[in-house]
Write an enzyme that holds these catalytic residues in place. Structure first.
Site, mmCIF file in Angstrom:
data_model
loop_
_atom_site.group_PDB
_atom_site.id
_atom_site.type_symbol
_atom_site.label_atom_id
_atom_site.label_comp_id
_atom_site.label_asym_id
_atom_site.label_seq_id
_atom_site.Cartn_x
_atom_site.Cartn_y
_atom_site.Cartn_z
ATOM 1 N N CYS A 186 0.828 -1.199 0.000
ATOM 2 C CA CYS A 186 0.000 0.000 0.000
ATOM 3 C C CYS A 186 0.868 1.257 0.000
ATOM 4 C CB CYS A 186 -0.908 -0.039 1.229
ATOM 5 S SG CYS A 186 -1.788 1.488 1.543
ATOM 6 N N SER A 241 6.272 -4.119 6.680
ATOM 7 C CA SER A 241 4.990 -3.934 7.360
ATOM 8 C C SER A 241 5.192 -3.515 8.817
ATOM 9 C CB SER A 241 4.186 -5.234 7.327
ATOM 10 O OG SER A 241 4.032 -5.664 5.999
ATOM 11 N N SER A 243 6.543 -14.794 6.833
ATOM 12 C CA SER A 243 7.406 -14.734 5.643
ATOM 13 C C SER A 243 7.992 -16.113 5.411
ATOM 14 C CB SER A 243 8.546 -13.739 5.883
ATOM 15 O OG SER A 243 9.550 -13.904 4.910
ATOM 16 N N ILE A 244 8.044 -16.550 4.167
ATOM 17 C CA ILE A 244 8.666 -17.854 3.930
ATOM 18 C C ILE A 244 10.195 -17.753 3.982
ATOM 19 C CG2 ILE A 244 6.745 -18.692 2.503
ATOM 20 C CD1 ILE A 244 8.721 -18.411 0.063
ATOM 21 N N ASP A 245 10.716 -16.526 3.898
ATOM 22 C CA ASP A 245 12.165 -16.354 3.712
ATOM 23 C C ASP A 245 13.007 -16.592 4.967
ATOM 24 O OD1 ASP A 245 11.448 -15.595 1.162
ATOM 25 O OD2 ASP A 245 11.564 -13.449 1.581
ATOM 26 N N GLY A 292 13.749 -16.594 -1.435
ATOM 27 C CA GLY A 292 14.450 -16.139 -0.239
ATOM 28 C C GLY A 292 14.952 -14.714 -0.359
ATOM 29 N N GLN A 338 6.310 -22.482 -3.915
ATOM 30 C CA GLN A 338 6.907 -22.552 -2.580
ATOM 31 C C GLN A 338 6.059 -21.905 -1.506
ATOM 32 O OE1 GLN A 338 11.441 -21.640 -3.040
ATOM 33 N NE2 GLN A 338 10.412 -21.040 -4.914
HETATM 34 P P1 ATP Z 1 7.665 -9.049 2.506
HETATM 35 O O1 ATP Z 1 8.789 -9.535 3.386
HETATM 36 O O2 ATP Z 1 6.786 -10.126 2.056
HETATM 37 O O3 ATP Z 1 8.096 -8.135 1.396
HETATM 38 P P2 ATP Z 1 7.045 -6.685 3.913
HETATM 39 O O4 ATP Z 1 6.132 -6.414 5.057
HETATM 40 O O5 ATP Z 1 8.494 -6.430 4.135
HETATM 41 O O6 ATP Z 1 6.742 -8.151 3.460
HETATM 42 P P3 ATP Z 1 6.744 -4.376 2.202
HETATM 43 O O7 ATP Z 1 6.209 -4.267 0.836
HETATM 44 O O8 ATP Z 1 8.120 -3.904 2.477
HETATM 45 O O9 ATP Z 1 6.532 -5.880 2.629
HETATM 46 O O10 ATP Z 1 5.760 -3.561 3.191
HETATM 47 C C1 ATP Z 1 4.363 -3.796 3.176
HETATM 48 C C2 ATP Z 1 3.640 -2.480 3.349
HETATM 49 O O11 ATP Z 1 3.993 -1.875 4.589
HETATM 50 C C3 ATP Z 1 3.964 -1.431 2.308
HETATM 51 O O12 ATP Z 1 3.269 -1.630 1.106
HETATM 52 C C4 ATP Z 1 3.551 -0.162 3.017
HETATM 53 O O13 ATP Z 1 2.157 0.023 2.953
HETATM 54 C C5 ATP Z 1 3.924 -0.460 4.460
HETATM 55 N N1 ATP Z 1 5.241 0.131 4.776
HETATM 56 C C6 ATP Z 1 6.463 -0.398 4.561
HETATM 57 N N2 ATP Z 1 7.441 0.433 4.962
HETATM 58 C C7 ATP Z 1 6.816 1.533 5.444
HETATM 59 C C8 ATP Z 1 7.261 2.773 6.020
HETATM 60 N N3 ATP Z 1 8.564 3.048 6.178
HETATM 61 N N4 ATP Z 1 6.321 3.653 6.401
HETATM 62 C C9 ATP Z 1 5.019 3.386 6.262
HETATM 63 N N5 ATP Z 1 4.539 2.253 5.726
HETATM 64 C C10 ATP Z 1 5.414 1.327 5.326
#
Ligand code: ATP
Length: 363
Positions: A75, A107, A150-152, A195, A286
């Site tokens: 998002c 997230s 997370s699968i990683d 990963g 996976q």
């Molecule tokens: P994965 O490990 O599967 O990628 P993730 O949670 O690291 O999962 P991201 O795409 O990095 O995935 O983050 C998911 C969402 O969290 C983003 O799309 C955004 O809405 C929100 N988000 C990430 N970083 C920030 C930030 N610094 N400030 C505000 N919202 C954030």
């Protein structure tokens, strides 16, 4: 009781449903009102039907399902103060000031940012006449607990993330299938596993599948890796082995930072040794399918612990992550884990592999 909302964000993983179920049921059991937020932060920003009340039965029959039944998303809006303002209003409208975030480091970083902004956000909402000063005073901050889905297994601060074990099972099954055909035709197989920047899945599956060679981003081979690889494969064949299995993590590189792809490895083996060599890229298989017993249980235990942690938190409490340490559920400061996870990436960018491996291990 408190009002809690649970959401899943970032990439999906097996076992997330179990965690959602556990949060809902533990919450209800303790007298809380529990909401689902659909589609991660997007649902929080958009509000409306995306935020709906959960009941005991709404989480029946989901523990065995892969993915996440409440949807996940990335998002862009939530990265902006305007997006977070909308999210804040949508939560306050329902008196939600307890959040359970199931996602990756991105997230969880977003959740932390949200909590930091909260006092300013409610001030803005009062100024805009959207909430009363009374409501703002009653909800000076938000309580947040995270779980890593997370699968990683790329997150520092927990031994395992929700979904890793199921992904390992899937990869092992695929490799076993490939081995039987490789055996028959005296082939070499190069298997690429997921990963991202983390070699955990590749390393563990290499060990569990008796692979001949494994490439991971945290321990890149020297630039003469082609010679080392071919010598090793030849040696295995000399000893009577009819096949070779080589595991390549998707983020694999050499010591100079050049990517090592499955296709590249195949070409090297093919040209140098003239072995019949095939590539199998496992891809999204996976992260699909039913969660393993381990991930179901991990989701259950983490979800229950997340609610227990929330019950003890006050608006002053810093966000925490529920981790598994040995076989214990523990609470770790969220930002400490995120910072350490980011340090691993920084160390890898600086080619400081020793530090990266050290940081990836237990504290
Ligand atoms: P994965 O490990 O599967 O990628 P993730 O949670 O690291 O999962 P991201 O795409 O990095 O995935 O983050 C998911 C969402 O969290 C983003 O799309 C955004 O809405 C929100 N988000 C990430 N970083 C920030 C930030 N610094 N400030 C505000 N919202 C954030």
């Amino acid at each position: 009781g408190r009002t809690i909302a649970v959401f899943t964000s970032g990439g999906d993983s097996q076992g997330m449903n179990s965690a959602v179920r556990s949060v809902v049921r533990m919450g209800i059991y303790l007298g809380c009102k529990v909401y689902f937020i659909n589609e991660g932060y997007q649902g929080m920003v958009d509000g409306g039907d995306n935020i709906r009340l959960a009941d005991w039965n709404s989480v029946s029959d989901i523990i065995q399902k892969g993915g996440t039944i409440i949807g996940s998303a990335r998002c862009a809006d939530f990265r902006t103060p305007e997006g977070r303002l909308k999210a804040c209003f949508n939560l306050l409208e329902r008196d939600i000031t307890n959040l359970v975030c199931i996602g990756g480091d991105g997230s969880l970083t977003g959740a932390n940012q949200f909590r930091k902004d909260w006092p300013d956000l409610i001030k803005d909402l009062v100024q805009q006449g959207k909430i009363t000063q009374e409501k703002a005073d009653a909800n000076p901050n938000i309580q947040i607990v995270g779980m890593v889905g997370s699968i990683d297994n790329d997150f520092c601060g927990t031994d395992m993330t929700i979904g890793t074990d199921s992904a390992l099972q899937r990869i092992i099954e695929a490799i076993d299938a490939v081995v039987s055909t490789a055996q028959s035709h005296q082939r070499s197989f190069v298997v690429e596993v997921m990963g991202r920047h983390c070699g955990y899945l590749a390393l563990v599956t290499a060990l569990a599948s008796e692979a001949d060679f494994c490439f991971i981003p945290e321990w890149p081979p020297p630039s003469n890796w082609r010679d080392i690889l071919c010598a090793k494969l030849q040696q295995q064949r000399k000893e009577g082995q009819r096949l070779n299995i080589i595991i390549v993590a998707e983020g694999a590189i050499d010591r100079d930072g050049n990517p090592i792809t499955a296709e590249l490895v195949k070409d090297v083996v093919n040209k140098t040794l003239k072995y019949d060599t095939r590539v199998t890229v496992l891809g999204h298989v996976q992260r699909g399918g039913a969660p393993s017993a381990f991930d179901r249980l991990l989701g259950c235990r983490m979800g229950a612990e997340a609610v227990l942690a929330l019950m003890e938190m006050t608006p002053e409490s810093e966000p925490c992550v529920i981790s598994i340490d040995g076989n214990q559920m523990v609470r770790v400061p969220l930002m400490q884990c995120v910072a350490r996870t980011q340090k691993v990436q920084a160390a890898m960018n600086e080619k400081n592999w020793e530090l990266a491996v050290q940081l990836r291990g237990r504290s």
